[in-house]
Design an enzyme around this catalytic site. Structure first.
Site, mmCIF file in Angstrom:
data_model
loop_
_atom_site.group_PDB
_atom_site.id
_atom_site.type_symbol
_atom_site.label_atom_id
_atom_site.label_comp_id
_atom_site.label_asym_id
_atom_site.label_seq_id
_atom_site.Cartn_x
_atom_site.Cartn_y
_atom_site.Cartn_z
ATOM 1 N N GLU A 1 5.311 -15.601 -10.808
ATOM 2 C CA GLU A 1 4.947 -14.215 -10.531
ATOM 3 C C GLU A 1 4.433 -13.494 -11.767
ATOM 4 O OE1 GLU A 1 7.766 -12.308 -7.148
ATOM 5 O OE2 GLU A 1 8.816 -13.019 -8.917
ATOM 6 N N LYS B 1 10.018 -16.569 -10.620
ATOM 7 C CA LYS B 1 9.824 -15.503 -11.598
ATOM 8 C C LYS B 1 8.717 -15.860 -12.587
ATOM 9 C CE LYS B 1 12.329 -12.545 -9.969
ATOM 10 N NZ LYS B 1 11.800 -13.107 -8.734
ATOM 11 N N CYS C 1 0.833 -1.202 0.000
ATOM 12 C CA CYS C 1 0.000 0.000 0.000
ATOM 13 C C CYS C 1 0.868 1.253 0.000
ATOM 14 C CB CYS C 1 -0.909 0.004 1.225
ATOM 15 S SG CYS C 1 -1.984 -1.431 1.354
ATOM 16 N N LYS D 1 5.222 -4.978 -4.258
ATOM 17 C CA LYS D 1 6.677 -4.869 -4.322
ATOM 18 C C LYS D 1 7.306 -4.911 -2.936
ATOM 19 C CE LYS D 1 10.638 -4.195 -6.331
ATOM 20 N NZ LYS D 1 11.223 -5.294 -7.111
ATOM 21 N N TRP E 1 -3.452 -2.400 -1.337
ATOM 22 C CA TRP E 1 -3.296 -3.821 -1.640
ATOM 23 C C TRP E 1 -4.156 -4.566 -0.638
ATOM 24 C CZ3 TRP E 1 -0.931 -8.123 0.885
ATOM 25 C CH2 TRP E 1 -0.693 -9.235 0.060
ATOM 26 N N HIS F 1 12.381 -39.406 -6.463
ATOM 27 C CA HIS F 1 11.764 -39.659 -5.162
ATOM 28 C C HIS F 1 10.369 -39.054 -5.077
ATOM 29 C CE1 HIS F 1 15.474 -41.372 -3.641
ATOM 30 N NE2 HIS F 1 16.125 -40.305 -4.104
ATOM 31 N N ASN G 1 -1.609 2.167 6.008
ATOM 32 C CA ASN G 1 -0.857 0.975 5.610
ATOM 33 C C ASN G 1 -0.665 0.108 6.845
ATOM 34 O OD1 ASN G 1 -0.625 2.143 3.130
ATOM 35 N ND2 ASN G 1 1.590 2.468 3.223
ATOM 36 N N GLY G 2 -0.698 -1.213 6.687
ATOM 37 C CA GLY G 2 -0.476 -2.108 7.811
ATOM 38 C C GLY G 2 -1.714 -2.920 8.145
ATOM 39 N N GLU H 1 14.491 -19.761 -8.017
ATOM 40 C CA GLU H 1 14.253 -18.365 -8.376
ATOM 41 C C GLU H 1 13.636 -18.266 -9.772
ATOM 42 O OE1 GLU H 1 14.359 -14.095 -8.460
ATOM 43 O OE2 GLU H 1 14.051 -15.655 -6.955
ATOM 44 N N ARG I 1 4.641 -0.698 -6.401
ATOM 45 C CA ARG I 1 4.543 -1.492 -5.186
ATOM 46 C C ARG I 1 3.403 -2.497 -5.242
ATOM 47 N NH1 ARG I 1 6.995 1.709 -0.717
ATOM 48 N NH2 ARG I 1 5.542 0.782 0.743
#
Length: 612
Positions: A492, A489, A2, A607, A76, A508, A106-107, A485, A27
C-alpha cells in the site's frame, strides 16, 4: 473514498466547502471540484482540478469563486480516467449552454449505460465518461420548476449505490440530496444547513448531525430542511450531537498521519478496553448471552486489513472458545452458494462501518436467515453498527492514513474480547483464566510502547529494503495473518510487490522465487512453532536469501550471515499478534518514506471503500 460537501447559507459557503474537502482528503481521491450559485451573475460557476485540494483552493481564490449555495467533491476514479472532464461537479445545461443543474455523486450507477443511451436519444450531450453525468442530465430531464420532485423522480430510475447533492440555477437557495447504499449526513446549523459524506467534513461548522438512511431525500434551505423516504413520505430522523474531531487532524511532531497513528496504538488499545472489567457477553448488547449460548459456529466477514484481523481471531476462537470459525472475504461471500445456519454468529469488521462489500455481505447473511449479527467497528453511527444486532465499538479515534494501523490493533482487541465472551458462555473459561487474560490485555499498551522503541533499528532495515522491488513475508500459525498484514502495508505505502506465505508452505512452490535478490521478512514469536519457523528460515538462507527477522527475545535468534534479527521485548502469548504487527507497520512506513511515496494517500487507494 469519494467525498461530498454541500451547503446553503446566508454567508459565503466556499470556505466551508473547501475546508470540508481538506478534512476528507484522507479518504483518497484523484480529482476535486466545487460549484456554486453566483448571485452577481445569476449563474452556476464550477471549478475543478486533477491535483490536490490545495491547488483547488488556489484556483478558487484566483477566480474569485463565491456563493451562498454550493457543492464540492473529491473523486476516486471508477468510470473514466482521473482527468478534468470526469471530475465532479457535473452539470447539465439549458439550450443556451448555461449550466442549469450541478451535481456531485458518490457510488456507482449500474444501469448508467441504458440511461445514457436514452438521454442521448433525447438530445443530451455527454462530456465525460462517468456514470454521474447520467444523473445530472436525468434530473434536468425531469425538472419542472421543482428540484425536489425532479430528484425524487430521478432516483426511482437509478440502480446501484449513490449519495448525491444537487444544485439548480433556478432555485439558488436550495440543495436537494439523497442516498441509497452510500453514506450521507445532514449537518444542522444556525440559518444554514449542510450535507456531507462524513460528519468529519463539518467539524467546526456544526456538531448537530442527522445520519440519513437508505432511500432518504433531504431538501435543504438556509433556515430549514425537510426529509422524505423512498416513497416520498415525510419523515423525521434524530438529530445527534457528535464530538469534534479536530485534534485528530493535527499532525503534531509527526511527518505523516500514518506515523502518528502507529504511535497512537498504545492509547487506542487502552481506550478500547478501558471499561472492560470482565468479559460478560452483555458488553456486546442486550441478549448477547442467550445468542452466544445458541451459537454453534462463527462466520467472520471483512475486507482488506479487517479480513486479516478476522483470520487472526479464527485461531483464538477455535483454540480458546472451542467454536468452529470461518473467515470470508466480504466481496466474495454473497456471490457463492453457501450453507447457512440460524445458529451462526455473523461477525462483520470494518473501520468505517460503511464498507460497501461488508455491508452487502451482512445483508446477504441476514437474507439467508442468520440474524445473530455482530459488528466490530470504529464508528458508532455507521450503517454497519446500525444494521447489526450486537456491536463492539473500538476506540481508535479518527484514522486519517489510508493504510490502517491503529484500527487494526483495536479490531484485534475487540475480537479477543469476543473470543473470551463466547468461551465463557460455552463453559471454556473459568474465573482464574479470565483474570489472567484481562491482566494480559491491560499489559498490551505498555508492551506496545516497548516495541515502538525499536523504530531506529527498523529505519536502518527500511533503507536497504527500499532498493528492492519484491519482498516475501513469512509467518506461521496466528502470525501468518500478521505476515499478510505486513505485506499489505508494504504494498500500500511503498508500491513494492510483496506476498506473504505460511512458512511451511514455501517448499510447495514459492521457494522457486528465492534468490539473493529477494529479501524475506519473517515473524518469529517464541511459541510452539518457533523451531519449525527456524527451520523454514534455514531453507531460504540456503538459497542465498537475506532474511530480516522480528523475533521475541526468548526465541533465541541472533544475527549472522544472511540473517538480521530485531528482538521484541517479550512474548505475550496469544496476544503476541498485536505486538508483532507494529514493527511491520513501521517497516512499511519507513520503506515508503525512503522511496518518497505519498504515504498517507497511496495512489489508486481510498480510505473508506463505499463502492463495490
Amino acid at each position: 473514498m469519494c467525498g461530498i460537501v454541500g451547503g446553503v447559507s446566508d454567508r459565503d459557503v466556499v470556505p466551508v466547502l473547501l475546508e470540508g474537502l481538506k478534512r476528507l482528503e484522507y479518504r483518497g481521491y484523484d480529482s476535486c471540484g466545487v460549484a456554486v450559485f453566483d448571485a452577481a451573475t445569476g449563474a452556476l460557476r464550477r471549478t475543478r482540478s486533477t491535483r490536490r485540494v490545495s491547488e483547488l483552493v488556489e484556483q478558487v481564490r484566483t477566480e474569485a469563486v463565491k456563493g451562498f449555495t454550493g457543492i464540492a467533491h473529491t473523486r476516486w476514479a471508477t468510470h473514466g480516467a482521473p482527468v478534468t472532464e470526469n471530475a465532479h461537479p457535473h452539470v447539465s445545461c439549458s439550450s443556451n449552454g448555461q449550466a442549469r443543474i450541478a451535481l456531485v455523486h458518490n457510488g456507482i450507477i449500474e444501469n448508467h449505460d441504458v440511461l445514457r443511451d436514452r438521454l442521448i436519444e433525447l438530445g443530451y450531450r455527454f462530456e465525460s465518461e462517468t456514470d454521474t453525468e447520467v444523473i445530472a442530465h436525468l434530473i434536468h430531464h425531469h425538472y419542472e420548476d421543482d428540484l425536489l420532485t425532479a430528484v425524487q423522480a430521478t432516483v426511482r430510475e437509478l440502480k446501484g449505490a449513490y449519495a448525491i447533492a444537487v444544485l439548480c440555477r433556478d432555485e439558488p437557495h436550495r440543495i436537494v440530496a439523497a442516498r441509497d447504499g452510500s453514506p450521507l449526513v445532514l449537518g444542522v446549523g444556525e440559518k444554514e444547513n449542510y450535507v456531507a459524506s462524513d460528519a468529519l467534513a463539518l467539524t467546526g461548522v456544526t456538531n448537530q448531525i442527522v445520519y440519513l438512511e437508505d432511500g432518504d431525500v433531504v431538501d435543504l434551505q438556509p433556515g430549514a430542511y425537510w426529509l422524505s423516504d423512498a416513497q416520498g413520505q415525510s419523515i423525521e430522523r434524530t438529530v445527534q450531537t457528535i464530538e469534534p474531531h479536530s485534534t485528530a487532524l493535527e499532525l503534531g511532531p509527526y511527518r505523516h498521519y500514518m506515523h502518528k497513528e502507529i504511535f497512537e496504538q498504545p492509547r487506542a488499545v487502552a481506550d478500547t478496553i478501558d471499561e472492560i472489567q470482565s468479559v460478560m457477553p452483555e458488553i456486546f448488547g442486550d441478549g448477547a448471552y442467550d445468542a452466544f449460548r445458541q451459537t454453534d459456529r462463527v462466520l467472520i466477514l471483512a475486507c482488506g486489513t479487517s479480513y486479516y484481523a478476522g483470520m487472526t481471531a479464527k485461531y483464538w476462537l477455535e483454540s480458546i472458545a472451542k467454536i468452529p470459525t470461518s473467515v470470508e472475504i466480504a466481496s466474495e461471500y454473497r456471490y457463492r452458494d453457501s450453507v447457512p445456519s440460524a445458529e451462526t454468529l455473523v461477525v462483520t469488521i470494518s473501520q468505517s462501518g460503511e464498507t460497501a462489500d461488508t455491508l452487502s455481505a451482512l445483508k446477504h447473511a441476514q437474507s439467508l436467515g442468520m440474524h445473530n449479527t455482530l459488528a466490530i467497528c470504529n464508528v458508532p453511527t455507521s450503517a454497519l453498527v446500525r444494521n447489526s444486532r450486537f456491536q463492539f465499538l473500538t476506540r481508535a479515534g479518527v484514522e486519517v492514513g489510508v493504510a490502517s494501523t491503529k484500527a487494526f490493533a483495536t479490531q484485534l482487541m475487540g475480537l479477543f474480547v469476543l473470543t473470551l465472551a463466547i468461551a465463557q458462555t460455552r463453559g471454556h473459561l473459568d474465573e482464574a483464566t479470565e483474570a489472567q487474560y484481562i491482566k494480559a490485555m491491560r499489559h498490551i499498551p505498555v508492551a506496545l510502547s516497548g516495541v515502538l522503541a525499536l523504530e531506529p533499528q527498523i529505519m536502518a532495515w527500511a533503507e536497504n529494503l527500499a532498493k528492492h522491488n519484491s519482498i516475501l513475508f513469512l509467518g506461521r500459525g496466528m502470525h501468518y495473518p500478521i505476515a499478510m498484514e505486513g505485506a499489505l502495508k508494504l504494498k500500500e505505502t511503498s508500491y513494492i510487490h510483496a506476498d506473504a506465505y505460511p512458512a511451511g508452505e514455501i517448499k510447495h512452490g514459492p521457494l522457486a522465487l528465492v534468490t539473493d535478490n529477494l529479501p524475506i521478512v519473517a515473524v518469529v514469536p517464541a511459541d510452539h512453532l518457533v523451531d519449525k519457523m527456524k527451520s523454514n528460515i534455514q531453507e531460504v538462507r540456503a538459497r542465498g536469501a537475506q532474511v530480516y527477522v522480528f523475533a521475541d527475545a526468548s526465541a533465541q535468534m541472533t544475527s549472522g550471515p544472511g540473517l538480521q534479527v530485531i528482538s521484541l521485548p517479550h512474548y505475550e502469548g496469544v496476544l503476541s499478534p498485536l505486538l508483532h504487527v507494529v514493527p511491520l507497520q513501521l517497516l512499511a512506513y519507513h520503506t515508503a518514506c525512503a522511496r518518497g511515496t505519498d504515504v498517507d494517500k497511496p495512489r489508486n487507494l481510498a480510505k473508506s471503500v463505499t463502492v463495490e
